[in-house]
Design a protein around this motif. Structure first.
Motif, PDB file in Angstrom:
ATOM      1  N   ILE A 302      55.782 -82.927 -62.985  1.00  0.00           N
ATOM      2  CA  ILE A 302      54.404 -82.379 -62.739  1.00  0.00           C
ATOM      3  C   ILE A 302      54.405 -80.796 -63.008  1.00  0.00           C
ATOM      4  CG2 ILE A 302      52.730 -82.046 -60.797  1.00  0.00           C
ATOM      5  CD1 ILE A 302      53.814 -84.674 -59.626  1.00  0.00           C
ATOM      6  N   THR A 303      55.412 -80.151 -62.476  1.00  0.00           N
ATOM      7  CA  THR A 303      55.796 -78.519 -62.618  1.00  0.00           C
ATOM      8  C   THR A 303      57.302 -78.309 -62.737  1.00  0.00           C
ATOM      9  OG1 THR A 303      55.949 -78.150 -60.227  1.00  0.00           O
ATOM     10  CG2 THR A 303      53.664 -77.791 -61.400  1.00  0.00           C
ATOM     11  N   ILE A 304      57.531 -77.320 -63.396  1.00  0.00           N
ATOM     12  CA  ILE A 304      58.715 -76.943 -63.599  1.00  0.00           C
ATOM     13  C   ILE A 304      58.869 -75.280 -63.595  1.00  0.00           C
ATOM     14  CG2 ILE A 304      58.899 -77.307 -66.122  1.00  0.00           C
ATOM     15  CD1 ILE A 304      62.091 -78.049 -65.487  1.00  0.00           C
ATOM     16  N   ASN A 305      59.665 -74.713 -62.932  1.00  0.00           N
ATOM     17  CA  ASN A 305      59.800 -73.324 -62.936  1.00  0.00           C
ATOM     18  C   ASN A 305      61.259 -72.774 -62.869  1.00  0.00           C
ATOM     19  OD1 ASN A 305      56.782 -72.709 -62.299  1.00  0.00           O
ATOM     20  ND2 ASN A 305      57.191 -73.766 -60.495  1.00  0.00           N
ATOM     21  N   LEU A 306      61.406 -71.599 -63.977  1.00  0.00           N
ATOM     22  CA  LEU A 306      62.765 -71.053 -63.924  1.00  0.00           C
ATOM     23  C   LEU A 306      63.021 -70.258 -62.808  1.00  0.00           C
ATOM     24  CD1 LEU A 306      65.278 -70.446 -65.411  1.00  0.00           C
ATOM     25  CD2 LEU A 306      63.888 -68.955 -66.581  1.00  0.00           C
ATOM     26  N   THR A 307      64.070 -70.388 -62.038  1.00  0.00           N
ATOM     27  CA  THR A 307      64.380 -69.619 -60.895  1.00  0.00           C
ATOM     28  C   THR A 307      65.825 -69.162 -60.919  1.00  0.00           C
ATOM     29  OG1 THR A 307      64.443 -69.543 -58.506  1.00  0.00           O
ATOM     30  CG2 THR A 307      65.241 -71.601 -59.562  1.00  0.00           C
ATOM     31  N   HIS A 308      66.146 -68.178 -60.219  1.00  0.00           N
ATOM     32  CA  HIS A 308      67.221 -67.586 -60.197  1.00  0.00           C
ATOM     33  C   HIS A 308      67.672 -66.786 -58.825  1.00  0.00           C
ATOM     34  CE1 HIS A 308      66.123 -63.521 -60.523  1.00  0.00           C
ATOM     35  NE2 HIS A 308      65.440 -63.690 -61.485  1.00  0.00           N
ATOM     36  N   GLN A 309      69.119 -66.397 -58.710  1.00  0.00           N
ATOM     37  CA  GLN A 309      69.205 -66.014 -57.404  1.00  0.00           C
ATOM     38  C   GLN A 309      68.651 -64.678 -57.156  1.00  0.00           C
ATOM     39  OE1 GLN A 309      73.625 -64.851 -57.060  1.00  0.00           O
ATOM     40  NE2 GLN A 309      73.833 -65.562 -55.088  1.00  0.00           N
ATOM     41  N   SER A 310      68.167 -64.419 -55.819  1.00  0.00           N
ATOM     42  CA  SER A 310      67.587 -63.087 -55.653  1.00  0.00           C
ATOM     43  C   SER A 310      68.626 -62.184 -55.462  1.00  0.00           C
ATOM     44  CB  SER A 310      66.655 -63.260 -54.414  1.00  0.00           C
ATOM     45  OG  SER A 310      67.594 -63.384 -53.242  1.00  0.00           O
ATOM     46  N   LEU A 311      68.073 -60.874 -55.402  1.00  0.00           N
ATOM     47  CA  LEU A 311      69.113 -59.804 -55.326  1.00  0.00           C
ATOM     48  C   LEU A 311      69.655 -59.811 -53.764  1.00  0.00           C
ATOM     49  CD1 LEU A 311      70.479 -57.405 -56.216  1.00  0.00           C
ATOM     50  CD2 LEU A 311      68.524 -55.934 -55.892  1.00  0.00           C
ATOM     51  N   GLU A 312      68.565 -60.125 -52.981  1.00  0.00           N
ATOM     52  CA  GLU A 312      69.064 -60.111 -51.673  1.00  0.00           C
ATOM     53  C   GLU A 312      70.240 -61.268 -51.458  1.00  0.00           C
ATOM     54  OE1 GLU A 312      67.222 -60.559 -46.927  1.00  0.00           O
ATOM     55  OE2 GLU A 312      66.233 -60.720 -48.756  1.00  0.00           O
ATOM     56  N   GLU A 313      69.968 -62.284 -52.180  1.00  0.00           N
ATOM     57  CA  GLU A 313      71.159 -63.501 -51.849  1.00  0.00           C
ATOM     58  C   GLU A 313      72.377 -62.877 -52.609  1.00  0.00           C
ATOM     59  OE1 GLU A 313      68.242 -67.296 -52.156  1.00  0.00           O
ATOM     60  OE2 GLU A 313      68.835 -66.496 -53.853  1.00  0.00           O
TER      61      GLU A 313
END
Length: 326
Positions: A302-313
């Motif tokens: 249905i949906t797919i979004n590229l994500t990555h670790q945030s700077l805070e994490e």
């Protein structure tokens, strides 16, 4: 009549140019106690480079040594050992002062001066002519959104925190510096004040200025900076571009429908199913292989979004690594 076609000059990559900030094994030790017989190491063998046009963020918890490093670069204090160059000159060289701007964390302003008078005072220290002063001050007040008549004529003791921070930023830019140092520029600002300060920094970045700043507001750093470094207990524990540090493993947040439940749990360990039969989770598997498998299962995306670790994490992870026992 012959025409001459000018060959455009090649655009230099920042890293192909000499660094504007360069330190090698920079170290600062303070002596404390009544007899000055105790030593505190504030900065340990710090080596870093900042190139022209880059926006560089120096991160770290309180007491990490960020302000110490900034003072060393500015020549306010002297290193115990190591060496450094600022705009190609040794640290402490007075000729460099004309080409840098500095916004301290807690700037001291003259309460009974107006914003315009304060900037005139700052311009006078750089021996800027009266004609250039008027033009420059008008431009800076416009840049920091203090060009209204009441703001430019009002005594600074009647300024809000955000207005004080912005007029202090204007004085840091009065000499049109090549390199700007900002020590916690977002400190104590409300969301609107942080937004305004971020827009000013982005405007400087668009002009090609080199910006070196400390900050605790990691979300702002992530939006502004090209490169970062993290200091912890006086030691530089990592540095690099945000892409290098955060995009170590691409992951996808996927939402889909249908498919084999058991196979989905194998491919997406944290998959969650809702009452309608749809599912969602974080995919760390091969994207194209997963899509092929899903089609064979009779499912669809249905949906797919590229994500990555945030700077805070990433920041928390790096600090926890340093604090964990061996």
């Amino acid at each position: 009549m012959s025409s001459v076609v000018e060959t455009p000059k090649p655009q230099l990559n920042p890293v192909d140019q000499p660094p504007v900030v360069l330190t090698s094994e920079l170290r600062k030790v303070y002596r404390i106690g009544f007899w000055l017989n105790q030593k505190v190491v504030s900065l340990k063998n710090c080596s870093l480079q900042v190139y022209p046009g880059q926006t560089f963020g120096l991160l770290g918890p309180n007491g990490a040594g960020k302000t110490t490093l900034l003072k060393l670069l500015l020549g306010i204090i002297r290193p115990s050992s190591g060496r450094g160059l600022l705009l190609g000159k040794p640290l402490g060289d007075r000729s460099v002062k004309q080409r840098i701007g500095y916004l301290p964390e807690n700037p001291y302003l003259y309460d009974y001066l107006t914003g315009w008078e304060f900037l005139e005072l700052a311009a006078g220290l750089f021996q800027i002519s009266q004609k250039v002063q008027r033009q420059r001050i008008t431009q800076l007040l416009e840049l920091v959104s203090l060009s209204q008549a009441d703001a430019r004529k009002k005594q600074m003791r009647r300024y809000s925190k955000g207005m004080l921070q912005r007029i202090a930023m204007a004085q840091a830019l009065i000499n049109d510096p090549d390199l700007v140092f900002l020590d916690e520029p977002m400190s104590g600002l409300d969301p609107l004040g942080r937004y305004q300060m971020r827009q000013i920094i982005l405007a400087l970045k668009a002009e090609g200025k080199t910006i070196f700043f400390n900050s605790h507001v990691l979300s702002e750093v992530e939006q502004i900076c090209d490169r970062i470094a993290i200091l912890h207990r006086g030691e530089l524990i990592c540095s690099g571009s945000l892409n290098e540090l955060l995009d170590t493993q691409s992951t996808y947040h996927v939402k889909g429908q249908g498919g084999d439940t058991e196979l989905l749990k194998q491919r997406i360990p944290d998959v969650e199913f809702d009452s309608s039969g749809d599912w969602h989770g974080i995919l760390q598997d091969d994207y194209y292989d997963f899509l092929a498998s899903l089609r064979l299962m009779g499912g669809k995306i249905i949906t797919i979004n590229l994500t990555h670790q945030s700077l805070e994490e990433f920041f928390i992870q790096q600090i926890q690594k340093q604090n964990s026992p061996l």
